[in-house]
Design a protein around this motif. Sequence first.
Motif, PDB file in Angstrom:
ATOM      1  N   PRO A 152      42.041  -2.581 -66.287  1.00 42.80           N
ATOM      2  CA  PRO A 152      40.601  -2.590 -65.955  1.00 42.80           C
ATOM      3  C   PRO A 152      40.326  -1.791 -64.678  1.00 42.80           C
ATOM      4  N   GLN A 153      39.319  -0.955 -64.760  1.00 47.51           N
ATOM      5  CA  GLN A 153      38.971  -0.125 -63.607  1.00 47.51           C
ATOM      6  C   GLN A 153      38.094  -0.873 -62.615  1.00 47.51           C
ATOM      7  N   ASN A 154      37.275  -1.793 -63.144  1.00 46.63           N
ATOM      8  CA  ASN A 154      36.306  -2.470 -62.277  1.00 46.63           C
ATOM      9  C   ASN A 154      36.084  -3.884 -62.788  1.00 46.63           C
ATOM     10  N   LEU A 155      36.468  -4.883 -61.997  1.00 42.95           N
ATOM     11  CA  LEU A 155      36.306  -6.281 -62.417  1.00 42.95           C
ATOM     12  C   LEU A 155      34.840  -6.683 -62.496  1.00 42.95           C
ATOM     13  N   LEU A 156      33.969  -5.941 -61.803  1.00 47.15           N
ATOM     14  CA  LEU A 156      32.542  -6.226 -61.845  1.00 47.15           C
ATOM     15  C   LEU A 156      32.012  -6.141 -63.283  1.00 47.15           C
ATOM     16  N   GLU A 157      32.568  -5.224 -64.052  1.00 44.60           N
ATOM     17  CA  GLU A 157      32.135  -5.023 -65.440  1.00 44.60           C
ATOM     18  C   GLU A 157      32.305  -6.294 -66.273  1.00 44.60           C
ATOM     19  N   PHE A 158      33.268  -7.137 -65.888  1.00 48.11           N
ATOM     20  CA  PHE A 158      33.573  -8.351 -66.653  1.00 48.11           C
ATOM     21  C   PHE A 158      33.137  -9.623 -65.929  1.00 48.11           C
ATOM     22  N   GLY A 159      32.444  -9.479 -64.821  1.00 42.63           N
ATOM     23  CA  GLY A 159      32.014 -10.643 -64.061  1.00 42.63           C
ATOM     24  C   GLY A 159      33.143 -11.325 -63.333  1.00 42.63           C
TER      25      GLY A 159
ATOM     26  N   LYS B 254      49.904 -21.055 -60.516  1.00 42.11           N
ATOM     27  CA  LYS B 254      49.407 -20.047 -61.444  1.00 42.11           C
ATOM     28  C   LYS B 254      47.885 -20.155 -61.435  1.00 42.11           C
ATOM     29  N   ILE B 255      47.228 -19.000 -61.378  1.00 36.54           N
ATOM     30  CA  ILE B 255      45.772 -18.992 -61.186  1.00 36.54           C
ATOM     31  C   ILE B 255      45.096 -18.341 -62.385  1.00 36.54           C
ATOM     32  N   VAL B 256      43.948 -18.908 -62.760  1.00 38.70           N
ATOM     33  CA  VAL B 256      43.123 -18.371 -63.840  1.00 38.70           C
ATOM     34  C   VAL B 256      41.721 -18.159 -63.298  1.00 38.70           C
ATOM     35  N   TRP B 257      41.163 -16.958 -63.552  1.00 43.19           N
ATOM     36  CA  TRP B 257      39.771 -16.679 -63.218  1.00 43.19           C
ATOM     37  C   TRP B 257      39.023 -16.424 -64.513  1.00 43.19           C
ATOM     38  N   LEU B 258      37.831 -17.000 -64.639  1.00 45.71           N
ATOM     39  CA  LEU B 258      37.106 -16.933 -65.907  1.00 45.71           C
ATOM     40  C   LEU B 258      35.611 -16.728 -65.657  1.00 45.71           C
ATOM     41  N   SER B 259      35.006 -15.826 -66.436  1.00 49.79           N
ATOM     42  CA  SER B 259      33.554 -15.629 -66.434  1.00 49.79           C
ATOM     43  C   SER B 259      33.089 -15.364 -67.855  1.00 49.79           C
ATOM     44  N   VAL B 260      31.822 -15.642 -68.096  1.00 50.11           N
ATOM     45  CA  VAL B 260      31.204 -15.351 -69.395  1.00 50.11           C
ATOM     46  C   VAL B 260      30.091 -14.345 -69.173  1.00 50.11           C
ATOM     47  N   LYS B 261      30.118 -13.276 -69.970  1.00 51.76           N
ATOM     48  CA  LYS B 261      29.114 -12.224 -69.862  1.00 51.76           C
ATOM     49  C   LYS B 261      28.761 -11.755 -71.265  1.00 51.76           C
ATOM     50  N   ASP B 262      27.451 -11.723 -71.563  1.00 55.89           N
ATOM     51  CA  ASP B 262      26.979 -11.303 -72.886  1.00 55.89           C
ATOM     52  C   ASP B 262      27.681 -12.088 -73.997  1.00 55.89           C
ATOM     53  N   ASN B 263      27.812 -13.391 -73.774  1.00 58.21           N
ATOM     54  CA  ASN B 263      28.393 -14.314 -74.755  1.00 58.21           C
ATOM     55  C   ASN B 263      29.860 -14.017 -75.079  1.00 58.21           C
ATOM     56  N   THR B 264      30.544 -13.344 -74.167  1.00 61.35           N
ATOM     57  CA  THR B 264      31.983 -13.103 -74.306  1.00 61.35           C
ATOM     58  C   THR B 264      32.678 -13.606 -73.059  1.00 61.35           C
ATOM     59  N   GLY B 265      33.766 -14.329 -73.236  1.00 64.72           N
ATOM     60  CA  GLY B 265      34.543 -14.811 -72.110  1.00 64.72           C
ATOM     61  C   GLY B 265      35.537 -13.753 -71.665  1.00 64.72           C
TER      62      GLY B 265
ATOM     63  N   SER C 188      46.913 -14.754 -62.503  1.00 65.64           N
ATOM     64  CA  SER C 188      47.753 -14.239 -61.413  1.00 65.64           C
ATOM     65  C   SER C 188      49.057 -13.653 -61.938  1.00 65.64           C
ATOM     66  N   GLU C 189      49.311 -13.771 -63.258  1.00 66.18           N
ATOM     67  CA  GLU C 189      50.566 -13.289 -63.835  1.00 66.18           C
ATOM     68  C   GLU C 189      50.519 -11.805 -64.174  1.00 66.18           C
ATOM     69  N   GLY C 190      49.354 -11.164 -64.071  1.00 58.75           N
ATOM     70  CA  GLY C 190      49.260  -9.744 -64.397  1.00 58.75           C
ATOM     71  C   GLY C 190      47.849  -9.239 -64.198  1.00 58.75           C
ATOM     72  N   ASP C 191      47.669  -7.927 -64.473  1.00 51.82           N
ATOM     73  CA  ASP C 191      46.367  -7.303 -64.252  1.00 51.82           C
ATOM     74  C   ASP C 191      45.482  -7.315 -65.494  1.00 51.82           C
ATOM     75  N   THR C 192      46.022  -7.692 -66.631  1.00 54.23           N
ATOM     76  CA  THR C 192      45.266  -7.634 -67.879  1.00 54.23           C
ATOM     77  C   THR C 192      44.055  -8.566 -67.843  1.00 54.23           C
ATOM     78  N   VAL C 193      42.946  -8.066 -68.373  1.00 54.95           N
ATOM     79  CA  VAL C 193      41.771  -8.899 -68.607  1.00 54.95           C
ATOM     80  C   VAL C 193      41.749  -9.245 -70.092  1.00 54.95           C
ATOM     81  N   TYR C 194      41.646 -10.545 -70.391  1.00 53.70           N
ATOM     82  CA  TYR C 194      41.652 -11.014 -71.775  1.00 53.70           C
ATOM     83  C   TYR C 194      40.230 -11.358 -72.212  1.00 53.70           C
ATOM     84  N   LYS C 195      39.897 -10.965 -73.423  1.00 56.15           N
ATOM     85  CA  LYS C 195      38.664 -11.450 -74.032  1.00 56.15           C
ATOM     86  C   LYS C 195      38.965 -12.793 -74.686  1.00 56.15           C
ATOM     87  N   VAL C 196      38.153 -13.807 -74.375  1.00 54.11           N
ATOM     88  CA  VAL C 196      38.361 -15.142 -74.926  1.00 54.11           C
ATOM     89  C   VAL C 196      37.016 -15.693 -75.396  1.00 54.11           C
TER      90      VAL C 196
END
Length: 579
Positions: A377-384, A403-414, A419-427
Motif C-alpha cells: 500500500p502506498q498510502n494508508l489514508l486510502e484505506f482509513g 500482536k497488533i491489529v488495526w481495522l477501519s471500514v470505508k465504503d462498506n469494506t473492511g 504488526s506482522e507485515g505491511d499487507t492491507v487485507y480486505k475483510v
Amino acid sequence: MRLRGAAIWAIAFAALLVYVLLRERGEVVEGKVVLNLKPDDIVKVEVQRQQEPKEIVLERRNKSWWLAKPVQAPADKTTVETLLNRFKNLKAEVELDAKKPEYGLANPPVTLTVHDRRGRKYRIEFGQKTPDNLGVYAIVEGWRKPIVLTSWLLDDANKTPNDFRDKRLVVFNRDAVTKVALVYPDKQIVCERKGKDEWRLVEPLRTEADNNAITNLLDKLSNLQARQFVVERPKKTQLASYQLDKPKLQVQFWLKGREKPLTVTIGKQHETDKTRYYARTTRFPAVVLVDEFDLKDIRKTENDLRSKKVLIFKKDDVERLALRFDGTEIELRKGKEGDETRWRMLKPIKVPADTWRVDDILWALDGVQAEGFIDKPQNLLEFGLDKPQLELRLWEKGRKQPKIVWLSVKDNTGYLRTSEGDTVYKVRASLLDDLKKSPNDLRDLQIVKFKRDDAEEIVLRWDKKRVRLVKRAERNWEIVEPKRKSANWTTVDSILFELESMRAEKWVAEKPQPEHGLDKPQLEAEVKLKGGKAITVKFGKLTEQDSVFVCSSYSDSQVYRKAKFVLENLKRYGDELLR
C-alpha cells in the motif's frame, strides 16, 4: 490277481492324470472350469487379432503393469486387474460336440495368450459371438472340445491400447511433496512445505500459505488425466506447434529425496475442441489432451494459494487483550480463580469480565478470512488506516511483545493491517462490530454459579408464600416450612437447575435502583451450600424487553436483565412443592 493288479494300475493312472490336470490347468471346479489362474501368478498377456492394432501386449514389471505393445506406457491398474480376474475359475458355459463353420473358429479373429510365473502359456482362440451376444465360441488349448465362454473376456481382449493405458499424468505420494511451483510466462508461484500439513508461499512474496488450497491443488494434480493421446514421441517442431516449448503453464513439484521435479506442461488450446488443451508430462513422452474443466482447479494465482488468515495466533494462549476505539480503552487479562480460568477487566474499570464474550472476540479474529490483498500500500489514508477505527492488541503466553491489529471500514469494506507485515487485507465490514465491544458488553454476565450437589438448603419466597427445603441425603429433600413433608426430588432438582449457572442477557447497573424493583422482589431464592456459604438471588420488576431485573449476592448485587421464563418456572416449582 490279474484283475486286482489292473484295477490298481487304473487307479494310479487316474490319480496321475488328475495331478497333471491340476498342475497344468489349475483346480477344476464342478467339472466346468477350463482355466483357473491366480491373478498374482500372471506375468504377461498377449492379444493377437485381425483388426488394428494387430498385437497388444501387457507385461508385469515389478509390482506394476505396463503396456509393451503397440506402445510402451504405464497400464491402468483397474482395467488390467479386471482382465486378470477373468482367468480365475474361467468356466465353459456350454461344451460343444464339434467345430462348425458358424462358430468362426477356423480363422479366429482374436487369440489370447496368458503367461504365468513358471513360464507356462495358456492359449484361448475366440470365434464369433453367440446369437444373443452374451457368449462367444472359443477353443481353450488343451481342452478337448469347443466351448462357449461369456463374452466379457472377448470384450476385454478387444479393448484399444488407450483403454489399457494409465491416463494419469503424474503418480506421486502427496505427503512426499516438498515443493510446488506454478510457472507462468510472466511469473512463477512457489510454495514450500514447512511441516507435516503446513506450507509457506516463498515466491513472488513470502507469507503463510493456505494449507487447504495446497492440498486441493495436489489432489487435482494426482487426478489429472489424459483424455486423448495425440503423438507418442513428438519431435521438436511438433512440441512448438502445440506451444509446449513455451507453455502457458508448467506445474513443477519436488518429491522428498529427488533432485529433479516432476512436471506437467500445458500448451495451447485445441484448434477445434475449445474445451481441451495440449499437455505433456515427465511420466511419459506422449503429447495428450486434457480437459479445461480439470485445469481450472490447477491454474492458481498467488492470492489463491496464500493464507487467508489475517493473523495467526493460538486462541488458548492469549493471556492479555487490549482494545482502543472512539476514545475508549479496554484492557483484559486472563488468570486463575480457584479451579477456573477467568478473564478480568482492568480498564476502564476493575470488574470480572465475561469469558464467553471475550472468547467471542478471539474467535471472530481467529476466523476472519481475507477477501482481498493490497501487498504494497502506498498510502494508508486510502484505506482509513492512517487513523484506524479500532486497534486491538493481544499478548500470547511467553511473548513480551503484542500482536497488533488495526481495522477501519470505508465504503462498506473492511480494511485490516497487522504488526506482522505491511499487507492491507480486505475483510468483511461486520468484523468491526464483532470486535468493537464496550466495557458494559464485556462485563461478566454470570449472575449465579455453584455446584448443585453442594446445595444443602433452599428457601423460596414469592407472592406472600414461603417454602424451605433441607437436604437429608442424595436425592432426598424434605420440606420443613410451612409444613414438614417429603419433597418431590424432580421438582427440587429443577429449581437447582434454574439457579446453579444462571447467566444474564445484559448487564444493567452496578447497584439496584428503585426502578429495578429489587427492594421488593417478586421472588427471592436463597441457597445454602456446604461450608456455610449462602447465595441470595432476587427477581425485581419486568422490563419492556419481556425480561426481568435480577441481582444476586454471588455477583455483588449488580443488576442484570434475564428472560422472565426463569421467574415463572421458579414460581411454578414453588407452587408444586406446596400442594
